[in-house]
Write a protein that holds these residues in place. Structure first.
Motif, short mmCIF file in Angstrom:
data_model
loop_
_atom_site.label_atom_id
_atom_site.label_comp_id
_atom_site.label_asym_id
_atom_site.label_seq_id
_atom_site.Cartn_x
_atom_site.Cartn_y
_atom_site.Cartn_z
N ASN A 169 1.04 -1.30 -0.05
CA ASN A 169 -0.01 -0.04 -0.20
C ASN A 169 0.74 1.31 0.04
OD1 ASN A 169 -2.81 -1.22 0.94
ND2 ASN A 169 -1.21 -2.16 2.11
N PRO A 170 1.54 1.57 -1.14
CA PRO A 170 2.56 2.30 -0.93
C PRO A 170 2.09 4.00 -1.08
CG PRO A 170 2.38 1.60 -3.32
CD PRO A 170 1.59 0.74 -2.37
N ASP A 171 0.83 4.02 -1.14
CA ASP A 171 0.34 5.50 -1.23
C ASP A 171 -0.69 5.86 0.08
OD1 ASP A 171 1.73 6.32 -3.39
OD2 ASP A 171 0.17 5.02 -4.61
N GLU A 172 -0.98 4.77 0.73
CA GLU A 172 -1.90 4.93 1.68
C GLU A 172 -1.37 5.51 2.92
OE1 GLU A 172 -5.06 2.22 2.61
OE2 GLU A 172 -4.87 1.33 0.77
N ARG A 173 -2.18 6.20 3.79
CA ARG A 173 -1.60 6.51 5.31
C ARG A 173 -1.75 5.47 6.14
NH1 ARG A 173 -1.72 12.48 5.42
NH2 ARG A 173 -0.84 11.94 7.50
N HIS A 514 -6.75 14.91 5.86
CA HIS A 514 -6.57 16.37 6.12
C HIS A 514 -5.60 16.67 7.00
CE1 HIS A 514 -11.23 15.82 5.86
NE2 HIS A 514 -10.99 16.28 4.90
N GLY A 515 -4.50 15.72 7.01
CA GLY A 515 -3.35 16.07 7.86
C GLY A 515 -2.12 16.09 6.74
N PRO A 516 -0.97 16.70 7.14
CA PRO A 516 0.05 16.55 6.07
C PRO A 516 0.65 15.21 6.23
CG PRO A 516 0.74 17.92 8.02
CD PRO A 516 -0.73 17.67 7.96
N SER A 517 1.21 14.76 5.17
CA SER A 517 1.87 13.18 4.89
C SER A 517 2.94 13.39 5.76
CB SER A 517 1.88 12.76 3.59
OG SER A 517 2.70 13.90 2.81
N ILE A 518 3.80 14.40 6.10
CA ILE A 518 4.93 14.18 6.81
C ILE A 518 4.86 13.71 8.13
CG2 ILE A 518 4.81 16.72 7.68
CD1 ILE A 518 8.02 16.67 7.48
N LEU A 519 3.54 13.82 8.60
CA LEU A 519 3.26 13.26 9.84
C LEU A 519 3.65 11.77 9.95
CD1 LEU A 519 -0.26 14.91 10.81
CD2 LEU A 519 2.04 15.24 12.10
N ASP A 520 3.52 11.03 8.86
CA ASP A 520 3.68 9.59 8.75
C ASP A 520 5.23 9.30 8.44
OD1 ASP A 520 1.07 9.44 9.18
OD2 ASP A 520 0.64 8.00 7.51
N ASN A 521 6.06 10.23 8.52
CA ASN A 521 7.45 10.22 8.12
C ASN A 521 8.36 10.09 9.35
OD1 ASN A 521 10.04 9.89 7.26
ND2 ASN A 521 9.60 11.29 5.67
N PHE A 522 8.18 8.64 9.94
CA PHE A 522 8.98 8.65 11.35
C PHE A 522 10.42 8.98 11.43
CE2 PHE A 522 5.18 5.60 12.15
CZ PHE A 522 4.75 6.33 13.26
#
Ligand code: HAS
Ligand code: CU
Length: 557
Positions: A169-173, A514-522
């Motif tokens: 799932n490369p593009d999913e949050r 609704h949130g920026p994807s950088i949040l998922d970049n641990f």
């Protein structure tokens, strides 16, 4: 379909982890009652004043370190596999880390027992904070090290499962529950580094006689680098429940998924560079360093304050979905008779009070009033002992049927259990706070001030001692109810009809998109964490080791 049908192997792991957690809380709770009776002077003949320290160590280790860690790895194993909808790759590895944790626990527990039972040649009356200059047998440190290394294995399992899911799932949050579990385990990796160095480089060689002495200031600093952040390792799994399951139990949905992610990222980044707020009284650390870490401590209030607003807003949303009206009358529309709901709401209420206590503790000057007094155990029985422990018990009522395929039994006992805990804790912890303000110290077997008398006058230390003991008995009664429900459910039969509990968790009102994807970049957050740590701990640690690793020194900067 329930979890056990989809993931029978993982469900077995979770059940095993929970079983050890519940055995620890049962044993640790019984020791807690003995302690309350002894410390308040109600029964000084139970054991000797020397044995008190071993019993206190066993109570603290079983409740704060063993119960929490086992429950957390079980809860996250459920959350990660459920939310990613994939099992772990190799369950032998999973059983391996759980086995390591168990071995470590047995080793540490037997080491403590040695202090009381003559024929076991060990001792570990060092309390659950176990820093120097108190010294335990090597097996105690080894046991705790295995417990921690085993729990790292759990983190590895979650990260591997996430990577596998990411490949498909490369593009999913990242699903929220997995996001939270991984963020918490990253925090755990970062903070346990301190205690690992303390144990492996200093305490273990010292207790084996390989090095003659250690630097107490250095080892205490390494301990508190871990010792503060560990409280968020306990709290975040409770927040995981508050954010992802509690809104549904209230009858609604989570308000904002991105905000929940922001909260967990803030905890990851800010939790560790604040440990010095446990060392305000330590000589050898400069006022400047203490002031800086006090300031960072006030920053770490932010994610909890955000949580208070979001979780209560989600609860209100649920109540209004259920027909609740008015400014505060909506509270009545909530399912207060359901223990999974009431336990979490009461846990939250206790946490609101203890959060204010935490703000008092954190003040560099006010801390002098409460440090090393009974106020501090009052604080942590509300935080880890209620906000966390009551949440874990409450969610067990919801999880156990899904994990075992069995209906919850003894429902009336289950329904009163959270209220008993809450009322017991209100008495016990309020009394502890108050005797602490009057100067009654902690970590001592001597009951200060008035000794026990049954007809003590009101508004004296003696009366507060009575409240402490009364509260402790209510807490123990609550614990027995909890264990009775769990054991009876466990031993029950799997019925023919489908379970009433539905494990489905609805989407948040405002989804992750609704949130920026950088949040998922641990990666970004881990780098930032280490940067802050370098600033907070680099200079004082460098100063402490300047005159040699094992020689007592100070950190004048
Ligand atoms: Fe603490 C000592 C400061 C939180 C645990 N703490 C301890 C010790 C433990 C502990 C175990 O600065 C003793 C260690 C030892 O043995 O020596 N603590 C804080 C601060 C916070 C805090 C600033 N502590 C925790 C949590 C713990 C925990 C969480 C465990 C899980 N603590 C200190 C300091 C000391 C200390 C000093 C050293 C004292 C000394 O001198 O030794 C903050 O994180 C607190 C923030 C919390 C809030 C509350 C938000 C409210 C919420 C509730 C929402 C309501 C709901 C329900 C959901 C700002 C989120 C509503 C229901 C309705 C019905 C309406
Ligand atoms: Cu702290």
């Amino acid at each position: 379909m329930t979890y056990i049908d989809d993931f029978p192997g993982e469900a077995r792991v979770v059940r095993a982890a929970f079983a050890i957690a519940f055995a620890s809380i049962g044993l640790g709770g019984a020791l807690g009652v003995l302690q309350a009776l002894f410390r308040t002077g109600y029964s000084r003949s139970l054991f000797s004043a020397v044995d008190y320290y071993s019993i206190l160590t066993a109570h603290g280790v079983l409740m704060a370190l063993v119960f929490t860690t086992f429950f957390i790895v079980g809860l996250f194993t459920w959350g990660v596999t459920r939310s990613l909808d994939t099992g772990f790759r190799d369950l032998r590895f999973t059983w391996g880390w759980l086995g390591l944790m168990t071995l470590g626990t047995v080793l540490a527990f037997v080491s403590v027992l040695g202090g009381i039972v003559g024929w076991i040649p060990t001792h570990a009356a060092v309390l659950y904070t176990f820093y120097a200059p108190l010294e335990a047998s090597p097996t105690f440190y080894l046991g705790l090290a295995l417990l921690i290394v085993g729990s790292w294995g759990a983190g590895v399992d979650y990260v591997l499962a996430l990577r596998e899911w990411r490949a498909d799932n490369p593009d999913e949050r990242i699903p929220l529950q997995t996001f939270m579990a991984v963020a918490t385990m990253l925090l755990w990796f970062v903070c346990t580094l301190g205690v690992a160095v303390e144990v492996v480089v200093f305490l273990l060689p010292w207790s084996l006689g390989l090095i003659p002495r250690v630097d107490p200031l250095l080892t205490r600093t390494l301990f508190w680098y871990f010792g503060h952040a560990v409280v968020y390792f306990w709290l975040l799994p409770a927040y995981f429940v508050w954010y992802t399951i509690f809104p549904k139990l209230s009858g609604g949905r989570l308000f904002s998924d991105p905000l929940a992610r922001v909260v967990f990222v803030l905890f990851l980044v800010l939790s560790t560079p604040v440990g010095v707020h446990h060392q305000y009284g330590d000589p050898g650390l400069s006022q400047g360093l203490k002031f800086v870490q006090m300031t960072s401590t006030y920053f770490i209030l932010l994610p909890s304050l955000l949580t208070a607003f979001t979780v209560v807003a989600s609860m209100e949303h649920g109540a209004r979905q259920r027909g609740g009206k008015g400014l505060v009358k909506w509270l009545r529309a909530l399912p207060w008779e359901k223990p999974s709901f009431s336990g979490i709401a009461l846990a939250g209420l206790a946490f609101a009070a203890s959060g204010f206590g935490g703000m008092v503790n954190a003040g560099l000057n006010v801390n002098a009033l409460v440090h090393n007094t009974m106020w501090v155990p009052g604080h942590f029985h509300l935080t880890v002992g209620t906000a966390v422990a009551l949440t874990f018990m409450a969610i067990t009522y919801w999880l156990l049927p899904q994990l075992s395929g069995k209906r919850l039994r003894l429902r009336t006992l289950a329904a009163v259990q959270p209220y008993l805990w809450f009322v017991g804790m209100v008495f016990m912890s309020n009394a502890m706070h108050r005797v602490g303000l009057a100067g009654v110290p902690r970590r001592t077997s001597e009951p200060q001030y008035e000794q026990v008398i049954f007809n003590t006058p009101i508004a004296t230390i003696g009366e507060l001692h009575l409240q402490t003991v009364g509260g402790a008995f209510l807490l123990f009664a609550s614990l027995l109810c909890f264990l009775a429900v769990v054991v009876s459910t466990w031993l029950g039969d799997r019925g023919a009809e489908p379970l009433a509990v539905n494990g489905h968790i609805p989407e948040a009102l405002s989804g992750p998109e609704h949130g920026p994807s950088i949040l998922d970049n641990f990666r970004v957050w881990v780098v930032l964490t280490f940067l802050l740590l370098l600033i907070a701990y680099g200079p004082p640690l460098a100063a402490m080791v300047q005159n040699g690793l094992f020689a007592p020194g100070s950190a004048p900067i």
